[in-house]
Design a protein around this motif. Structure first.
Motif, PDB file in Angstrom:
ATOM      1  N   LYS A   1     -17.812  13.298 -36.188  1.00 40.29           N
ATOM      2  CA  LYS A   1     -17.338  11.997 -35.509  1.00 40.29           C
ATOM      3  C   LYS A   1     -15.640  12.311 -35.790  1.00 40.29           C
ATOM      4  CE  LYS A   1     -20.870   9.700 -34.296  1.00 40.29           C
ATOM      5  NZ  LYS A   1     -21.110   8.392 -34.911  1.00 40.29           N
ATOM      6  N   THR A   2     -15.321  12.827 -36.757  1.00 40.58           N
ATOM      7  CA  THR A   2     -13.907  12.926 -36.904  1.00 40.58           C
ATOM      8  C   THR A   2     -13.413  14.055 -36.351  1.00 40.58           C
ATOM      9  OG1 THR A   2     -14.397  12.159 -39.140  1.00 40.58           O
ATOM     10  CG2 THR A   2     -12.326  13.217 -38.757  1.00 40.58           C
ATOM     11  N   TYR A   3     -13.735  15.264 -36.013  1.00 38.89           N
ATOM     12  CA  TYR A   3     -13.354  16.349 -35.327  1.00 38.89           C
ATOM     13  C   TYR A   3     -14.120  16.852 -34.261  1.00 38.89           C
ATOM     14  CZ  TYR A   3     -11.512  16.757 -40.460  1.00 38.89           C
ATOM     15  OH  TYR A   3     -10.968  16.678 -41.543  1.00 38.89           O
ATOM     16  N   SER A   4     -13.407  17.520 -33.241  1.00 39.80           N
ATOM     17  CA  SER A   4     -14.209  18.116 -32.006  1.00 39.80           C
ATOM     18  C   SER A   4     -15.015  19.207 -32.340  1.00 39.80           C
ATOM     19  CB  SER A   4     -13.089  18.439 -31.014  1.00 39.80           C
ATOM     20  OG  SER A   4     -12.431  19.424 -31.451  1.00 39.80           O
ATOM     21  N   LYS A   5     -15.984  19.427 -31.397  1.00 36.48           N
ATOM     22  CA  LYS A   5     -16.764  20.539 -31.747  1.00 36.48           C
ATOM     23  C   LYS A   5     -15.926  21.732 -31.672  1.00 36.48           C
ATOM     24  CE  LYS A   5     -21.228  18.898 -29.907  1.00 36.48           C
ATOM     25  NZ  LYS A   5     -22.115  18.809 -29.041  1.00 36.48           N
ATOM     26  N   ASP A   6     -15.037  21.959 -30.596  1.00 29.06           N
ATOM     27  CA  ASP A   6     -14.049  23.288 -30.593  1.00 29.06           C
ATOM     28  C   ASP A   6     -13.387  23.520 -31.759  1.00 29.06           C
ATOM     29  OD1 ASP A   6     -14.869  23.640 -27.977  1.00 29.06           O
ATOM     30  OD2 ASP A   6     -12.947  22.620 -27.066  1.00 29.06           O
TER      31      ASP A   6
END
Length: 272
Positions: A47-52
């Motif tokens: 939730k805090t960071y993007s998959k990329d």
């Protein structure tokens, strides 16, 4: 009139490196030094960071991706239960800065006395509203923000009748003394008519923090570590545990040293 004691927060943050035993050692030292509380950081990684971002290369003790590094620094629910029990035994408060709404809701499983809004989260209004709705005293760091942005956050807390304390902060790790800008403590006090603390990331052990208290800071938050050379982005900006007791004793003496500003003749000055 009794002087208000400075509220000391030892930020463990992620300096535990995912090791519950390191966390317990840091709690031990903070408790022995008479800190009022210790603080962690809580993230739901997806939730805090993007998959990329999580797929990017990042060499760490847990692997070679950002995901492996971020997940390696997170404690499980059972580990937080262990921390909660341990802090109760040591008679020290603990709380955490959550970085997403799910993390804040997770923290509700524990009967924590305080909340914390970290500087990077000042623009996360769903999180801020979730925290303010709990009506627990909340420490709000103000690094990387303009007064107009702080206005919005303060208004949310006032609307929810949630007690808060702002914390002046410069979000560099480690912070150079020249960037401290401690007069902002008075700026925040005047603008918001509230208690203002100081959250520091300097390598200077006592200088900046002591000046902050002399300027009226009501709380001091400093990262703590077993060893500044350990793995981690925050270690170099932390106070080593061997210095915690002296740090706490000096900080808590400052209000007494400052006195009341009334000019008189002390009995000890009188020549008999």
């Amino acid at each position: 009139m009794k002087k208000k004691e400075i509220f000391l927060i030892g930020e463990i943050g992620i300096n535990h490196n995912g090791d519950i035993n390191i966390a317990k050692k840091l709690i031990d030292f903070a408790s022995e030094a008479a800190f009022n509380a210790i603080k962690f950081q809580k993230r739901t990684v997806d939730k805090t960071y993007s998959k990329d971002y999580l797929n990017l290369y990042r060499e760490s003790p847990w692997g070679t991706t950002q995901r492996e590094q971020k997940e390696g620094l997170e404690f499980s629910e059972n580990e937080y239960k262990e921390i909660d029990t341990y802090c109760k035994a040591k008679k020290i408060n603990w709380f955490a800065s959550s970085w997403d709404v799910d993390s804040q809701k997770f923290l509700r499983k524990f009967n924590l006395k305080f909340n914390k809004i970290a500087s990077p989260m000042l623009g996360n209004f769903p999180l801020i509203k979730t925290v303010a709705e709990e009506k627990k005293k909340t420490f709000i760091s103000t690094g990387m923000s303009l007064l107009e942005e702080i206005d919005e956050v303060v208004n949310i807390f006032k609307k929810n009748k949630c007690p808060f304390e702002l914390m002046h902060c410069n979000s560099t790790y480690p912070m150079q003394d020249i960037d401290a800008n401690l007069l902002c403590i008075r700026t925040l006090q005047k603008r918001y008519n509230c208690d203002v603390g100081y959250s520091g990331h300097e390598t200077n052990l006592i200088g900046v923090s002591s000046i902050a208290v002399a300027l009226g800071a009501t709380s001091i938050e400093r990262h703590i570590t077993l060893d500044r050379t350990m793995y981690g982005s925050d270690q170099a900006a932390s106070i080593e545990t061997r210095s915690l007791k002296n740090f706490a004793e000096l900080i808590k003496k400052i209000p007494t040293i400052m006195g009341n500003g009334i000019k008189n003749i002390n009995d000890k000055e009188m020549i008999v």
